[in-house]
Design a protein around this motif. Structure first.
Motif, PDB file in Angstrom:
ATOM      1  N   TYR A 113      14.983   2.928  -2.858  1.00  0.00           N
ATOM      2  CA  TYR A 113      15.037   3.368  -4.142  1.00  0.00           C
ATOM      3  C   TYR A 113      16.415   3.684  -4.550  1.00  0.00           C
ATOM      4  CZ  TYR A 113      14.133   6.520  -8.313  1.00  0.00           C
ATOM      5  OH  TYR A 113      14.118   7.197  -9.349  1.00  0.00           O
ATOM      6  N   ALA A 114      17.167   4.420  -3.752  1.00  0.00           N
ATOM      7  CA  ALA A 114      18.339   4.852  -4.198  1.00  0.00           C
ATOM      8  C   ALA A 114      19.436   3.656  -4.279  1.00  0.00           C
ATOM      9  CB  ALA A 114      18.916   5.948  -3.201  1.00  0.00           C
ATOM     10  N   PRO A 139       0.849  -1.104  -0.153  1.00  0.00           N
ATOM     11  CA  PRO A 139       0.081  -0.018   0.030  1.00  0.00           C
ATOM     12  C   PRO A 139       0.767   1.122  -0.026  1.00  0.00           C
ATOM     13  CG  PRO A 139      -0.073  -0.808   2.262  1.00  0.00           C
ATOM     14  CD  PRO A 139       0.981  -1.856   1.488  1.00  0.00           C
ATOM     15  N   TRP A 140       1.561   1.348  -1.113  1.00  0.00           N
ATOM     16  CA  TRP A 140       2.341   2.795  -0.998  1.00  0.00           C
ATOM     17  C   TRP A 140       1.769   3.809  -0.974  1.00  0.00           C
ATOM     18  CZ3 TRP A 140       7.246   2.103   0.718  1.00  0.00           C
ATOM     19  CH2 TRP A 140       7.856   1.006   0.295  1.00  0.00           C
ATOM     20  N   GLU A 141       0.483   3.859  -1.734  1.00  0.00           N
ATOM     21  CA  GLU A 141      -0.451   5.231  -1.916  1.00  0.00           C
ATOM     22  C   GLU A 141      -0.936   5.415  -0.625  1.00  0.00           C
ATOM     23  OE1 GLU A 141      -0.357   3.318  -6.217  1.00  0.00           O
ATOM     24  OE2 GLU A 141      -0.512   2.490  -4.017  1.00  0.00           O
ATOM     25  N   ALA A 190      11.559  -0.457  -6.644  1.00  0.00           N
ATOM     26  CA  ALA A 190      11.258  -0.214  -8.038  1.00  0.00           C
ATOM     27  C   ALA A 190      10.741   1.219  -8.151  1.00  0.00           C
ATOM     28  CB  ALA A 190      10.177  -1.197  -8.369  1.00  0.00           C
ATOM     29  N   PRO A 191      11.329   1.958  -9.374  1.00  0.00           N
ATOM     30  CA  PRO A 191      11.021   3.358  -9.630  1.00  0.00           C
ATOM     31  C   PRO A 191       9.519   3.592  -9.470  1.00  0.00           C
ATOM     32  CG  PRO A 191      12.506   2.655 -11.107  1.00  0.00           C
ATOM     33  CD  PRO A 191      12.222   1.521 -10.180  1.00  0.00           C
ATOM     34  N   ASP A 192       8.416   2.693 -10.022  1.00  0.00           N
ATOM     35  CA  ASP A 192       7.085   2.875 -10.106  1.00  0.00           C
ATOM     36  C   ASP A 192       6.546   2.928  -8.572  1.00  0.00           C
ATOM     37  OD1 ASP A 192       7.465   0.049  -9.928  1.00  0.00           O
ATOM     38  OD2 ASP A 192       5.358  -0.203 -10.155  1.00  0.00           O
ATOM     39  N   LEU A 214       5.479   8.628  -3.294  1.00  0.00           N
ATOM     40  CA  LEU A 214       5.841  10.203  -3.304  1.00  0.00           C
ATOM     41  C   LEU A 214       4.472  10.778  -3.901  1.00  0.00           C
ATOM     42  CD1 LEU A 214       7.943  12.187  -2.470  1.00  0.00           C
ATOM     43  CD2 LEU A 214       9.012  12.047  -4.898  1.00  0.00           C
ATOM     44  N   GLY A 215       4.150  10.401  -5.014  1.00  0.00           N
ATOM     45  CA  GLY A 215       2.823  11.112  -5.687  1.00  0.00           C
ATOM     46  C   GLY A 215       1.887  11.183  -4.844  1.00  0.00           C
ATOM     47  N   ALA A 216       1.541  10.214  -3.914  1.00  0.00           N
ATOM     48  CA  ALA A 216       0.375  10.098  -2.898  1.00  0.00           C
ATOM     49  C   ALA A 216       0.654  10.992  -1.919  1.00  0.00           C
ATOM     50  CB  ALA A 216       0.231   8.890  -2.556  1.00  0.00           C
ATOM     51  N   TYR A 217       1.700  10.945  -1.434  1.00  0.00           N
ATOM     52  CA  TYR A 217       2.267  12.102  -0.557  1.00  0.00           C
ATOM     53  C   TYR A 217       2.073  13.762  -0.777  1.00  0.00           C
ATOM     54  CZ  TYR A 217       5.077  14.657   3.044  1.00  0.00           C
ATOM     55  OH  TYR A 217       5.582  15.388   4.077  1.00  0.00           O
ATOM     56  N   HIS A 218       2.443  13.996  -2.051  1.00  0.00           N
ATOM     57  CA  HIS A 218       2.553  15.168  -2.940  1.00  0.00           C
ATOM     58  C   HIS A 218       0.919  15.614  -3.095  1.00  0.00           C
ATOM     59  CE1 HIS A 218       6.636  15.243  -4.478  1.00  0.00           C
ATOM     60  NE2 HIS A 218       6.736  15.982  -3.383  1.00  0.00           N
TER      61      HIS A 218
END
Length: 325
Positions: free
Chosen positions: A237-238, A108-110, A243-245, A251-255
């Protein structure tokens, strides 16, 4: 854990799961975790946690009150007063369904990103305001840097009896971090409410089995640098371990949820760089300590973390993704 505490914790757990009822047929409590800093038991739909012996009562009071007042972020505790069991403080929580480690594509990354953003947007004082006339407990510092320092201390202790060729780059990378990231100085910036130890094991579905995702484990919650909460996924990630996705989803959900730790539409790495380095060093130190205790070589993932520390030492910019490793 001292001998009297575990039976007391199990008895308190059974009573909470079946208050005032006859003996149940649920069987013995299940141990979910047993470490020097925490023991966690489950019985039916209730979880009991014995916190570390050095837990500060006032800090835990703030953390429990904060979780109780943020049910859209945390699984709420079953009461905001900790019990004293021997030399430990103990708390009760409802059980939530954890992330399935066998289904990495469903991670659940989002949800993790959105929950962190909600937490980071919560005013620290308002997050734990008690009912009058009780005074509001003071927000403690987020304990992430302190935990990282503890991992280094344990590594150095292990090295007094057994050497490791993997340790020097990790210790050099640690020494190169600023004092605040090593827990040796106050954290900079405004006092923002942070989880302090974010990883996928800190998310559960509540109510179980399929409720919305919520955060658990308030032991490190406090005020500090919010980028720390994004640092473990950033470090993975670094290092090529995430994985990049998946990083983009997180990060997109955080933003999208208005998280303040990193600027939207700009390079996040100036804010993430130091915390990501610190979490990389912490995780590498833990890996080496465990490998030494088991008298085994580092595995592939552990070696990748040590290699990342070596890159920090040789070329400081190379932790940033996109640079060949």
């Amino acid at each position: 854990m001292t001998v009297p505490v575990l039976p007391q914790l199990a008895a308190r757990l059974r009573e909470a799961a079946h208050p005032g009822g006859p003996p149940c047929a649920c069987g013995a409590a299940v141990t979910l975790a047993e470490r020097p800093d925490a023991t966690v038991l489950r019985h039916a739909g209730v979880v009991a946690k014995a916190h570390a012996p050095d837990t500060d009562p006032a800090g835990l009071a703030f953390r429990l009150a904060t979780a109780a007042r943020l049910p859209d972020v945390f699984v709420p505790p079953l009461g905001t007063a900790a019990a004293t069991l021997g030399d430990r403080l103990a708390t009760l929580w409802p059980y939530g369904t954890p992330v399935d480690p066998e289904a990495p594509d469903d991670a659940p990354w989002e949800a993790a990103g959105a929950l962190l953003a909600r937490l980071h947007r919560t005013p620290a004082a308002a997050g734990a305001a008690p009912a009058p006339p009780c005074p509001a407990p003071a927000p403690p510092p987020m304990r992430g840097p302190r935990k990282a320092a503890g991992a280094i201390t344990r590594l150095r202790t292990a090295l007094t009896t057994t050497g490791s060729a993997a340790a020097p780059p990790v210790l050099r990378a640690w020494a190169a971090l600023p004092a605040w990231a090593r827990g040796a100085a106050p954290m900079p910036g405004p006092a923002i409410l942070c989880h302090g130890d974010l990883h996928l094991g800190q998310l559960v579905r509540y109510p179980a089995p399929d409720g919305p995702w919520r955060l658990i484990d308030v032991d490190d919650l406090g005020v500090g640098v919010p980028a720390w909460d994004l640092a473990r996924p950033a470090a993975w990630y670094a290092c090529g371990l995430l994985a990049p996705d998946e990083w983009t989803r997180f990060l997109g959900a955080y933003h999208a949820a208005g998280g303040p730790a990193v600027p939207a539409g700009a390079d996040p790495w100036p804010a993430l760089d130091v915390p990501a380095r610190a979490l990389t060093v912490q995780t590498a130190a833990r890996a080496i300590t465990k490998a030494l205790a088991a008298d085994r070589p580092l595995d592939e993932v552990e070696r990748a973390l040590v290699d990342a520390c070596a890159r920090m030492d040789l070329a400081p910019a190379e932790l940033t993704p996109g640079i060949p490793k």
